[in-house]
Design a protein around this motif. Structure first.
Motif, PDB file in Angstrom:
ATOM      1  N   GLU A  66     110.528  -2.216  -7.228  1.00  0.00           N
ATOM      2  CA  GLU A  66     111.155  -1.784  -5.977  1.00  0.00           C
ATOM      3  C   GLU A  66     112.232  -2.780  -5.558  1.00  0.00           C
ATOM      4  OE1 GLU A  66     108.032   0.021  -3.055  1.00  0.00           O
ATOM      5  OE2 GLU A  66     107.089  -1.615  -4.202  1.00  0.00           O
ATOM      6  N   ILE A  68     114.320  -4.092  -2.300  1.00  0.00           N
ATOM      7  CA  ILE A  68     114.230  -4.138  -0.846  1.00  0.00           C
ATOM      8  C   ILE A  68     115.466  -4.863  -0.312  1.00  0.00           C
ATOM      9  CG2 ILE A  68     112.866  -4.962   1.112  1.00  0.00           C
ATOM     10  CD1 ILE A  68     111.019  -3.300  -0.478  1.00  0.00           C
ATOM     11  N   ARG A  91     113.937  -4.194   7.508  1.00  0.00           N
ATOM     12  CA  ARG A  91     114.247  -3.658   6.180  1.00  0.00           C
ATOM     13  C   ARG A  91     114.932  -2.315   6.338  1.00  0.00           C
ATOM     14  NH1 ARG A  91     108.531  -4.831   3.072  1.00  0.00           N
ATOM     15  NH2 ARG A  91     108.799  -7.086   2.990  1.00  0.00           N
ATOM     16  N   TYR A  92     115.765  -1.969   5.360  1.00  0.00           N
ATOM     17  CA  TYR A  92     116.550  -0.740   5.393  1.00  0.00           C
ATOM     18  C   TYR A  92     115.993   0.318   4.438  1.00  0.00           C
ATOM     19  CZ  TYR A  92     120.050  -4.121   7.083  1.00  0.00           C
ATOM     20  OH  TYR A  92     120.715  -5.117   7.744  1.00  0.00           O
ATOM     21  N   GLY A  93     116.496   1.542   4.583  1.00  0.00           N
ATOM     22  CA  GLY A  93     116.266   2.622   3.622  1.00  0.00           C
ATOM     23  C   GLY A  93     114.832   3.090   3.546  1.00  0.00           C
ATOM     24  N   GLU A  94     114.408   3.447   2.325  1.00  0.00           N
ATOM     25  CA  GLU A  94     113.061   4.005   2.127  1.00  0.00           C
ATOM     26  C   GLU A  94     111.956   3.013   2.478  1.00  0.00           C
ATOM     27  OE1 GLU A  94     111.686   4.181  -2.234  1.00  0.00           O
ATOM     28  OE2 GLU A  94     113.883   4.077  -2.395  1.00  0.00           O
ATOM     29  N   HIS A  95     112.291   1.729   2.566  1.00  0.00           N
ATOM     30  CA  HIS A  95     111.318   0.695   2.912  1.00  0.00           C
ATOM     31  C   HIS A  95     111.494   0.228   4.362  1.00  0.00           C
ATOM     32  CE1 HIS A  95     110.182   0.481  -1.259  1.00  0.00           C
ATOM     33  NE2 HIS A  95     111.460   0.408  -1.570  1.00  0.00           N
ATOM     34  N   ALA A  96     112.123   1.067   5.187  1.00  0.00           N
ATOM     35  CA  ALA A  96     112.435   0.691   6.568  1.00  0.00           C
ATOM     36  C   ALA A  96     111.184   0.229   7.310  1.00  0.00           C
ATOM     37  CB  ALA A  96     113.073   1.866   7.293  1.00  0.00           C
ATOM     38  N   GLU A  97     111.317  -0.933   7.907  1.00  0.00           N
ATOM     39  CA  GLU A  97     110.209  -1.552   8.624  1.00  0.00           C
ATOM     40  C   GLU A  97     110.778  -2.733   9.410  1.00  0.00           C
ATOM     41  OE1 GLU A  97     105.774  -3.343   7.505  1.00  0.00           O
ATOM     42  OE2 GLU A  97     107.103  -2.664   5.904  1.00  0.00           O
TER      43      GLU A  97
END
Length: 116
Positions: A66, A68, A91-97
């Motif tokens: 992955e 990140i 965090r950005y995108g599909e791992h946004a948190e």
């Protein structure tokens, strides 16, 4: 709190998972490479203000493959004699948190034969 980050190493407070970052600094420009634990390789680039606050962008590749990416603002604090960075990250995108982490400076190794 004026801080020169050049040559300093940091890990997650309490030892973490073995991930370690070594920082470099030239003027207000700061960068680092980190790896260990679940991180195969990561990089950080950003700036440091007069109070030692870091504004950073980061990318990392985990052991799962992955990728990140995100940014953080790290504020220096002293806990006893240890420099600790309070890291507010996103965090950005599909791992946004979002979250808050604490990084502690790893003391420089004491050469063999030198008493503490």
């Amino acid at each position: 709190m004026s801080i020169d980050y050049d040559g300093r190493r940091f890990r997650k407070l309490g030892g973490g998972d073995g991930t370690c970052a070594e920082y470099h600094q030239r003027g207000d420009l700061v960068w680092a490479v980190f790896e260990g634990g679940r991180v195969r390789r990561g990089t950080i680039t950003g700036t440091c203000d007069a109070a030692g606050v870091l504004r950073l962008a980061y990318t990392m590749v985990l052991d799962t493959g992955e990728v990140i990416a995100g940014h953080s603002t790290n504020s220096p604090q002293r806990h006893g004699g240890t420099l600790v960075l309070r890291e507010v990250w996103e965090r950005y995108g599909e791992h946004a948190e979002t979250g808050v982490s604490y990084l502690e400076e790893i003391p420089a190794a004491v050469p063999a034969g030198v008493a503490r």
